[in-house]
Scaffold this motif. Sequence first.
Motif, PDB file in Angstrom:
ATOM      1  N   UNK A 165      51.402  39.057  30.289  1.00 42.02           N
ATOM      2  CA  UNK A 165      50.065  38.741  30.813  1.00 42.02           C
ATOM      3  C   UNK A 165      49.009  39.621  30.147  1.00 42.02           C
ATOM      4  N   UNK A 166      49.294  40.911  30.034  1.00 45.97           N
ATOM      5  CA  UNK A 166      48.341  41.834  29.407  1.00 45.97           C
ATOM      6  C   UNK A 166      48.111  41.472  27.946  1.00 45.97           C
ATOM      7  N   UNK A 167      49.181  41.196  27.214  1.00 45.65           N
ATOM      8  CA  UNK A 167      49.033  40.866  25.795  1.00 45.65           C
ATOM      9  C   UNK A 167      48.296  39.537  25.607  1.00 45.65           C
ATOM     10  N   UNK A 168      48.547  38.570  26.489  1.00 46.35           N
ATOM     11  CA  UNK A 168      47.836  37.298  26.400  1.00 46.35           C
ATOM     12  C   UNK A 168      46.348  37.490  26.662  1.00 46.35           C
ATOM     13  N   UNK A 169      46.024  38.245  27.705  1.00 46.22           N
ATOM     14  CA  UNK A 169      44.610  38.485  28.024  1.00 46.22           C
ATOM     15  C   UNK A 169      43.927  39.280  26.914  1.00 46.22           C
ATOM     16  N   UNK A 170      44.610  40.302  26.393  1.00 42.31           N
ATOM     17  CA  UNK A 170      44.016  41.087  25.311  1.00 42.31           C
ATOM     18  C   UNK A 170      43.875  40.258  24.051  1.00 42.31           C
ATOM     19  N   UNK A 200      34.892  30.564  17.440  1.00 42.96           N
ATOM     20  CA  UNK A 200      33.787  29.623  17.433  1.00 42.96           C
ATOM     21  C   UNK A 200      33.161  29.581  18.829  1.00 42.96           C
ATOM     22  N   UNK A 201      31.875  29.350  18.895  1.00 47.39           N
ATOM     23  CA  UNK A 201      31.156  29.341  20.164  1.00 47.39           C
ATOM     24  C   UNK A 201      31.702  28.314  21.148  1.00 47.39           C
ATOM     25  N   UNK A 202      32.273  27.233  20.638  1.00 46.47           N
ATOM     26  CA  UNK A 202      32.751  26.173  21.519  1.00 46.47           C
ATOM     27  C   UNK A 202      34.011  26.552  22.281  1.00 46.47           C
ATOM     28  N   UNK A 203      34.797  27.491  21.768  1.00 41.79           N
ATOM     29  CA  UNK A 203      36.058  27.850  22.424  1.00 41.79           C
ATOM     30  C   UNK A 203      35.938  29.142  23.235  1.00 41.79           C
ATOM     31  N   UNK A 204      34.831  29.851  23.127  1.00 43.28           N
ATOM     32  CA  UNK A 204      34.681  31.122  23.841  1.00 43.28           C
ATOM     33  C   UNK A 204      34.791  30.999  25.361  1.00 43.28           C
ATOM     34  N   UNK A 205      34.228  29.969  25.995  1.00 44.64           N
ATOM     35  CA  UNK A 205      34.408  29.880  27.453  1.00 44.64           C
ATOM     36  C   UNK A 205      35.875  29.712  27.869  1.00 44.64           C
ATOM     37  N   UNK A 206      36.648  28.991  27.095  1.00 43.85           N
ATOM     38  CA  UNK A 206      38.064  28.823  27.403  1.00 43.85           C
ATOM     39  C   UNK A 206      38.805  30.153  27.279  1.00 43.85           C
ATOM     40  N   UNK A 207      38.492  30.921  26.264  1.00 45.98           N
ATOM     41  CA  UNK A 207      39.115  32.231  26.093  1.00 45.98           C
ATOM     42  C   UNK A 207      38.713  33.177  27.223  1.00 45.98           C
ATOM     43  N   UNK A 208      37.461  33.127  27.643  1.00 48.89           N
ATOM     44  CA  UNK A 208      37.013  33.960  28.767  1.00 48.89           C
ATOM     45  C   UNK A 208      37.757  33.577  30.042  1.00 48.89           C
ATOM     46  N   UNK A 209      37.993  32.286  30.239  1.00 53.50           N
ATOM     47  CA  UNK A 209      38.734  31.833  31.417  1.00 53.50           C
ATOM     48  C   UNK A 209      40.165  32.370  31.402  1.00 53.50           C
ATOM     49  N   UNK A 210      40.794  32.390  30.231  1.00 48.27           N
ATOM     50  CA  UNK A 210      42.154  32.916  30.108  1.00 48.27           C
ATOM     51  C   UNK A 210      42.183  34.398  30.472  1.00 48.27           C
ATOM     52  N   UNK A 211      41.193  35.146  29.999  1.00 47.76           N
ATOM     53  CA  UNK A 211      41.110  36.574  30.313  1.00 47.76           C
ATOM     54  C   UNK A 211      40.934  36.773  31.813  1.00 47.76           C
ATOM     55  N   UNK A 212      40.057  36.003  32.443  1.00 45.61           N
ATOM     56  CA  UNK A 212      39.789  36.171  33.865  1.00 45.61           C
ATOM     57  C   UNK A 212      40.995  35.790  34.727  1.00 45.61           C
ATOM     58  N   UNK A 213      41.721  34.756  34.348  1.00 47.21           N
ATOM     59  CA  UNK A 213      42.934  34.392  35.092  1.00 47.21           C
ATOM     60  C   UNK A 213      43.965  35.512  34.986  1.00 47.21           C
ATOM     61  N   UNK A 214      44.116  36.073  33.799  1.00 39.06           N
ATOM     62  CA  UNK A 214      45.042  37.194  33.619  1.00 39.06           C
ATOM     63  C   UNK A 214      44.645  38.407  34.427  1.00 39.06           C
ATOM     64  N   UNK A 215      43.352  38.707  34.458  1.00 39.68           N
ATOM     65  CA  UNK A 215      42.878  39.843  35.256  1.00 39.68           C
ATOM     66  C   UNK A 215      43.110  39.618  36.740  1.00 39.68           C
ATOM     67  N   UNK A 216      42.927  38.389  37.193  1.00 40.58           N
ATOM     68  CA  UNK A 216      43.184  38.083  38.595  1.00 40.58           C
ATOM     69  C   UNK A 216      44.649  38.289  38.963  1.00 40.58           C
ATOM     70  N   UNK A 217      45.548  37.834  38.106  1.00 35.26           N
ATOM     71  CA  UNK A 217      46.981  38.017  38.363  1.00 35.26           C
ATOM     72  C   UNK A 217      47.347  39.496  38.355  1.00 35.26           C
ATOM     73  N   UNK A 218      46.796  40.240  37.409  1.00 38.44           N
ATOM     74  CA  UNK A 218      47.082  41.675  37.345  1.00 38.44           C
ATOM     75  C   UNK A 218      46.540  42.403  38.569  1.00 38.44           C
ATOM     76  N   UNK A 219      45.352  42.047  39.016  1.00 36.29           N
ATOM     77  CA  UNK A 219      44.767  42.678  40.195  1.00 36.29           C
ATOM     78  C   UNK A 219      45.598  42.388  41.440  1.00 36.29           C
ATOM     79  N   UNK A 220      46.062  41.149  41.583  1.00 35.32           N
ATOM     80  CA  UNK A 220      46.886  40.794  42.739  1.00 35.32           C
ATOM     81  C   UNK A 220      48.219  41.538  42.714  1.00 35.32           C
ATOM     82  N   UNK A 221      48.828  41.624  41.551  1.00 37.97           N
ATOM     83  CA  UNK A 221      50.088  42.341  41.430  1.00 37.97           C
ATOM     84  C   UNK A 221      49.930  43.819  41.731  1.00 37.97           C
ATOM     85  N   UNK A 222      48.867  44.413  41.218  1.00 34.26           N
ATOM     86  CA  UNK A 222      48.614  45.834  41.488  1.00 34.26           C
ATOM     87  C   UNK A 222      48.403  46.076  42.974  1.00 34.26           C
TER      88      UNK A 222
END
Length: 92
Positions: free
Chosen positions: A48-53, A63-85
């Motif tokens: 999860x950490x490596x995927x988010x990083x 590219x500007x068109x894919x940045x929101x999708x990448x941000x969503x992936x980071x935020x989902x990973x952070x949510x899972x990490x926060x819940x696990x912690x």
Amino acid sequence: MRGLSDICHHWYMQRGYLCPWSPVFVGTGIAIYFALRFEPQSWHWLAVVLTAMGALIIHLWADERIKPLLAAIVLVGLGALAAGYRAHAVAD
């Protein structure tokens, strides 16, 4: 691949209006953690950490068109990490 292209295009057209979706993506990560039927091992968390990083690093040069999708992936990973912690902190 056309479906992913359409999603990226629609998200790109909504640029500037996606910030309110941030808690939704974090909440999705939390929901995914609590929906698991097993306790994640350390290598799961590493994945999860490596995927988010990786998504965050790609976000810097993507590219500007894919940045929101990448941000969503980071935020989902952070949510899972926060819940696990939090789950482990309360259990101890």
